[in-house]
Write a protein that holds these residues in place. Sequence first.
Motif, PDB file in Angstrom:
ATOM      1  N   PHE A  22      67.109 123.984 106.421  1.00 56.77           N
ATOM      2  CA  PHE A  22      68.014 124.093 107.581  1.00 56.77           C
ATOM      3  C   PHE A  22      69.378 124.649 107.177  1.00 56.77           C
ATOM      4  CE2 PHE A  22      67.701 119.843 105.896  1.00 56.77           C
ATOM      5  CZ  PHE A  22      69.006 119.551 105.564  1.00 56.77           C
ATOM      6  N   ILE A  23      69.647 124.752 105.854  1.00 53.20           N
ATOM      7  CA  ILE A  23      70.855 125.462 105.407  1.00 53.20           C
ATOM      8  C   ILE A  23      70.399 126.846 104.966  1.00 53.20           C
ATOM      9  CG2 ILE A  23      72.789 125.492 103.792  1.00 53.20           C
ATOM     10  CD1 ILE A  23      72.552 122.507 103.557  1.00 53.20           C
ATOM     11  N   ARG A  24      71.021 127.870 105.527  1.00 50.60           N
ATOM     12  CA  ARG A  24      70.543 129.234 105.266  1.00 50.60           C
ATOM     13  C   ARG A  24      71.568 130.012 104.452  1.00 50.60           C
ATOM     14  NH1 ARG A  24      65.220 130.705 106.817  1.00 50.60           N
ATOM     15  NH2 ARG A  24      64.563 128.578 107.142  1.00 50.60           N
ATOM     16  N   ILE A  25      71.090 130.734 103.451  1.00 47.56           N
ATOM     17  CA  ILE A  25      71.948 131.645 102.704  1.00 47.56           C
ATOM     18  C   ILE A  25      71.364 133.028 102.913  1.00 47.56           C
ATOM     19  CG2 ILE A  25      72.798 132.277 100.418  1.00 47.56           C
ATOM     20  CD1 ILE A  25      72.305 129.390  99.601  1.00 47.56           C
ATOM     21  N   ASN A  26      72.125 133.895 103.541  1.00 48.45           N
ATOM     22  CA  ASN A  26      71.598 135.221 103.913  1.00 48.45           C
ATOM     23  C   ASN A  26      70.249 135.084 104.617  1.00 48.45           C
ATOM     24  OD1 ASN A  26      73.751 136.439 102.661  1.00 48.45           O
ATOM     25  ND2 ASN A  26      72.689 136.534 100.696  1.00 48.45           N
ATOM     26  N   GLN A  27      70.166 134.133 105.529  1.00 49.99           N
ATOM     27  CA  GLN A  27      68.969 133.877 106.335  1.00 49.99           C
ATOM     28  C   GLN A  27      67.786 133.364 105.522  1.00 49.99           C
ATOM     29  OE1 GLN A  27      68.386 137.572 108.442  1.00 49.99           O
ATOM     30  NE2 GLN A  27      70.561 137.615 108.902  1.00 49.99           N
ATOM     31  N   LEU A  28      68.054 132.891 104.301  1.00 52.19           N
ATOM     32  CA  LEU A  28      66.971 132.341 103.481  1.00 52.19           C
ATOM     33  C   LEU A  28      67.286 130.870 103.187  1.00 52.19           C
ATOM     34  CD1 LEU A  28      66.718 135.406 101.116  1.00 52.19           C
ATOM     35  CD2 LEU A  28      65.053 134.747 102.829  1.00 52.19           C
ATOM     36  N   PRO A  29      66.247 130.038 103.051  1.00 50.05           N
ATOM     37  CA  PRO A  29      66.485 128.602 102.891  1.00 50.05           C
ATOM     38  C   PRO A  29      67.147 128.256 101.553  1.00 50.05           C
ATOM     39  CG  PRO A  29      64.165 129.112 102.598  1.00 50.05           C
ATOM     40  CD  PRO A  29      64.810 130.375 103.060  1.00 50.05           C
ATOM     41  N   LEU A  30      68.004 127.251 101.584  1.00 49.48           N
ATOM     42  CA  LEU A  30      68.700 126.846 100.361  1.00 49.48           C
ATOM     43  C   LEU A  30      67.742 126.095  99.434  1.00 49.48           C
ATOM     44  CD1 LEU A  30      71.475 126.434  98.843  1.00 49.48           C
ATOM     45  CD2 LEU A  30      71.539 124.228  99.955  1.00 49.48           C
ATOM     46  N   VAL A  31      67.647 126.574  98.205  1.00 50.27           N
ATOM     47  CA  VAL A  31      66.911 125.863  97.164  1.00 50.27           C
ATOM     48  C   VAL A  31      67.902 125.603  96.060  1.00 50.27           C
ATOM     49  CG1 VAL A  31      64.947 125.915  95.597  1.00 50.27           C
ATOM     50  CG2 VAL A  31      64.906 127.268  97.662  1.00 50.27           C
ATOM     51  N   THR A  32      68.003 124.377  95.592  1.00 53.63           N
ATOM     52  CA  THR A  32      68.948 124.126  94.518  1.00 53.63           C
ATOM     53  C   THR A  32      68.299 123.295  93.426  1.00 53.63           C
ATOM     54  OG1 THR A  32      71.048 123.127  93.932  1.00 53.63           O
ATOM     55  CG2 THR A  32      69.972 122.231  95.854  1.00 53.63           C
ATOM     56  N   TYR A  33      68.604 123.652  92.188  1.00 55.10           N
ATOM     57  CA  TYR A  33      68.057 122.961  91.025  1.00 55.10           C
ATOM     58  C   TYR A  33      69.114 122.101  90.353  1.00 55.10           C
ATOM     59  CZ  TYR A  33      64.018 126.043  91.434  1.00 55.10           C
ATOM     60  OH  TYR A  33      62.908 126.688  91.890  1.00 55.10           O
ATOM     61  N   ARG A  34      70.303 122.057  90.960  1.00 57.28           N
ATOM     62  CA  ARG A  34      71.419 121.321  90.353  1.00 57.28           C
ATOM     63  C   ARG A  34      72.095 120.489  91.421  1.00 57.28           C
ATOM     64  NH1 ARG A  34      76.435 125.252  90.726  1.00 57.28           N
ATOM     65  NH2 ARG A  34      77.305 123.232  91.238  1.00 57.28           N
ATOM     66  N   SER A  35      72.887 119.518  90.989  1.00 55.82           N
ATOM     67  CA  SER A  35      73.556 118.647  91.947  1.00 55.82           C
ATOM     68  C   SER A  35      74.665 119.422  92.663  1.00 55.82           C
ATOM     69  CB  SER A  35      74.123 117.440  91.225  1.00 55.82           C
ATOM     70  OG  SER A  35      74.924 117.872  90.165  1.00 55.82           O
ATOM     71  N   ALA A  36      75.223 118.819  93.703  1.00 55.98           N
ATOM     72  CA  ALA A  36      76.201 119.500  94.548  1.00 55.98           C
ATOM     73  C   ALA A  36      77.377 119.997  93.718  1.00 55.98           C
ATOM     74  CB  ALA A  36      76.682 118.549  95.619  1.00 55.98           C
ATOM     75  N   ALA A  37      77.951 121.129  94.158  1.00 56.86           N
ATOM     76  CA  ALA A  37      79.087 121.714  93.443  1.00 56.86           C
ATOM     77  C   ALA A  37      80.203 120.686  93.341  1.00 56.86           C
ATOM     78  CB  ALA A  37      79.570 122.950  94.178  1.00 56.86           C
ATOM     79  N   GLY A  38      80.767 120.546  92.164  1.00 56.67           N
ATOM     80  CA  GLY A  38      81.890 119.624  91.964  1.00 56.67           C
ATOM     81  C   GLY A  38      81.474 118.240  91.510  1.00 56.67           C
ATOM     82  N   SER A  39      80.172 117.924  91.573  1.00 57.08           N
ATOM     83  CA  SER A  39      79.781 116.549  91.269  1.00 57.08           C
ATOM     84  C   SER A  39      79.795 116.256  89.774  1.00 57.08           C
ATOM     85  CB  SER A  39      78.411 116.247  91.861  1.00 57.08           C
ATOM     86  OG  SER A  39      77.437 116.973  91.170  1.00 57.08           O
ATOM     87  N   ILE A  40      79.570 117.283  88.934  1.00 55.08           N
ATOM     88  CA  ILE A  40      79.615 117.062  87.489  1.00 55.08           C
ATOM     89  C   ILE A  40      81.033 116.655  87.076  1.00 55.08           C
ATOM     90  CG2 ILE A  40      79.416 118.207  85.248  1.00 55.08           C
ATOM     91  CD1 ILE A  40      77.203 119.927  86.433  1.00 55.08           C
ATOM     92  N   LEU A  41      82.010 117.420  87.572  1.00 55.61           N
ATOM     93  CA  LEU A  41      83.405 117.104  87.259  1.00 55.61           C
ATOM     94  C   LEU A  41      83.783 115.733  87.788  1.00 55.61           C
ATOM     95  CD1 LEU A  41      84.963 120.560  87.961  1.00 55.61           C
ATOM     96  CD2 LEU A  41      85.414 119.211  85.925  1.00 55.61           C
ATOM     97  N   LYS A  42      83.317 115.444  88.985  1.00 55.25           N
ATOM     98  CA  LYS A  42      83.647 114.167  89.604  1.00 55.25           C
ATOM     99  C   LYS A  42      83.134 113.011  88.738  1.00 55.25           C
ATOM    100  CE  LYS A  42      83.295 113.478  94.562  1.00 55.25           C
ATOM    101  NZ  LYS A  42      82.345 113.762  95.520  1.00 55.25           N
ATOM    102  N   ARG A  43      81.903 113.119  88.269  1.00 55.44           N
ATOM    103  CA  ARG A  43      81.328 112.042  87.445  1.00 55.44           C
ATOM    104  C   ARG A  43      82.076 111.922  86.121  1.00 55.44           C
ATOM    105  NH1 ARG A  43      76.698 109.624  89.125  1.00 55.44           N
ATOM    106  NH2 ARG A  43      76.673 108.410  87.215  1.00 55.44           N
ATOM    107  N   LEU A  44      82.373 113.082  85.503  1.00 54.73           N
ATOM    108  CA  LEU A  44      83.075 113.026  84.211  1.00 54.73           C
ATOM    109  C   LEU A  44      84.477 112.443  84.370  1.00 54.73           C
ATOM    110  CD1 LEU A  44      81.987 116.341  82.510  1.00 54.73           C
ATOM    111  CD2 LEU A  44      81.537 114.044  81.711  1.00 54.73           C
ATOM    112  N   ALA A  45      85.093 112.719  85.520  1.00 52.99           N
ATOM    113  CA  ALA A  45      86.450 112.211  85.747  1.00 52.99           C
ATOM    114  C   ALA A  45      86.448 110.699  85.899  1.00 52.99           C
ATOM    115  CB  ALA A  45      87.050 112.871  86.986  1.00 52.99           C
ATOM    116  N   ARG A  46      85.270 110.123  86.148  1.00 51.28           N
ATOM    117  CA  ARG A  46      85.191 108.667  86.299  1.00 51.28           C
ATOM    118  C   ARG A  46      85.056 107.964  84.940  1.00 51.28           C
ATOM    119  NH1 ARG A  46      80.498 107.415  89.982  1.00 51.28           N
ATOM    120  NH2 ARG A  46      80.502 109.399  91.054  1.00 51.28           N
ATOM    121  N   ALA A  47      84.905 108.737  83.867  1.00 45.25           N
ATOM    122  CA  ALA A  47      84.778 108.127  82.539  1.00 45.25           C
ATOM    123  C   ALA A  47      86.051 107.345  82.225  1.00 45.25           C
ATOM    124  CB  ALA A  47      84.554 109.210  81.493  1.00 45.25           C
ATOM    125  N   PRO A  48      85.933 106.224  81.521  1.00 45.31           N
ATOM    126  CA  PRO A  48      87.118 105.407  81.271  1.00 45.31           C
ATOM    127  C   PRO A  48      88.180 106.190  80.506  1.00 45.31           C
ATOM    128  CG  PRO A  48      85.175 104.575  80.092  1.00 45.31           C
ATOM    129  CD  PRO A  48      84.710 105.640  80.977  1.00 45.31           C
TER     130      PRO A  48
END
Lengths: 338, 146
Positions: free
Chosen positions: A48-74
Amino acid sequence: MQTEFPHNQSAHCESGVAANLLSHRGIPLSEAMAFGMGGGLFFGYLPFIRINQLPLVTYRSAAGSILKRLARAPGVRLHQRTFRSQQQAMEALDQALARSIPVGLQTGVYWLPYFPRALRFHFNAHNLVVFAKEGDDYLISDPVFPQPVRCPAADLARARFASGALAPRGKMYYLEQVPESLEPAPLIRAGIGSVCRMMLKSPLPLIGVKGIDFLARRLASWPRRLGRERADLHLGHVVRMQEEIGTGGGGFRFMYAAFLQESAALLAEPGLEAAASALTAVGDRWRSFAVMAARICKDRPQAEDSYPAMAAIIHDCGARERQVYQELSAWLRSAPCR
Amino acid sequence: MNQDSSSPDEDIAQGVTTVSYVADACGRQQLTPGSFWQPVEVVNRQAWLVIEQQVARSKAQVAAGRRSRLHYYMTANQMNPGLLARYTGQPRWRVLLHLCPFFFQRMAAQTITRYAQLFQISPEELMSGLLKPAIPSRQDNSHHAD
């Protein structure tokens, strides 16, 4: 103003930026480690999310989530903000650079003049680090490039305010505070735990291992539902999301295997080494799907190439991945928490 | 992926060396410099063929007077009316009107400037003369810092 920054080329922009920023502050970290600790591995098929009229397929977590998790490190504090006005955003960048702080930015690839032309699509979640300004040009450590690059201020401003899906709104971030050293074990466990949860326990049929099976079923029906030409376009799109720049190959599976291998050595855990080998095999399987898909897209199929055959490979990938995550979950439960 | 199956093709990266994870002889994943894997070239080319077809169709429609020149610039820069509307801060229906030659010819000077700035051309180039290629095709890639 400083002009030195440890530029290490990496396969994926976000984990590369995270690793380079931490390395700059005296915490050497590989890209694969940043990817794994940030829980970067994922699968989602969201038609239901379209990129150039093609369905979104993603092999990685949402953009920004890696940084967010690392920023939570003590002990780690990440300063992050977005802007309404371009002028304010560029002034804030200049002020940070004047204080010799390398700044991470989210940008739209289409507006970056140094990118190869064939890769300039409207993709707005590309991360890079600006580490100096010379005249009207910024010096940029773009982790997917071999050397630092140069970008005129006007182009960078455009890239920071790209519109459309995942619009960055001038997002910039830098490390305000880092600990003396990062304790790897809890971060590795947390990263693996989050990936296992997402891949195995998602309630939605479109996400995780269930999502892989869902894609396989859908893919088998594409020629009938969409016609040959549209089906080929959908297929090519899946392969691009899996293999194009920033994935490290095999839909990030090889990168995650590298993380598991590094963790296995660091924690002296042979269980992780076995999971890494299994995941490498899964990545190879994803690649055999891509090879078959490319032959079909090129209109040079071999006798055994067909949509049902590709669906079978993807089902196989799903089954193997399920096993890998189950093993990793079992390891998390059994290994003592340090 | 095994080391022996990488391809020396350097088409889409235009000479920029990228890195990816490749298992060495002992099965250890190593960050290895190289070029794009050949199937990636195939699907990247496929995506560009679609864009090129859309641009050619748009050019023909503009030449026939059925679409405005804005339609060409929008298509050549891989945009759609929704994205163009967001970039220029207008409602989508206004952009849709501007894609018709009738309304395109009657745009306010301010609107013309906004479109021209977005596509990095002069207002005169937007309104008449030869159609210019998309922004990436006009820029070169010689921006390396050292």
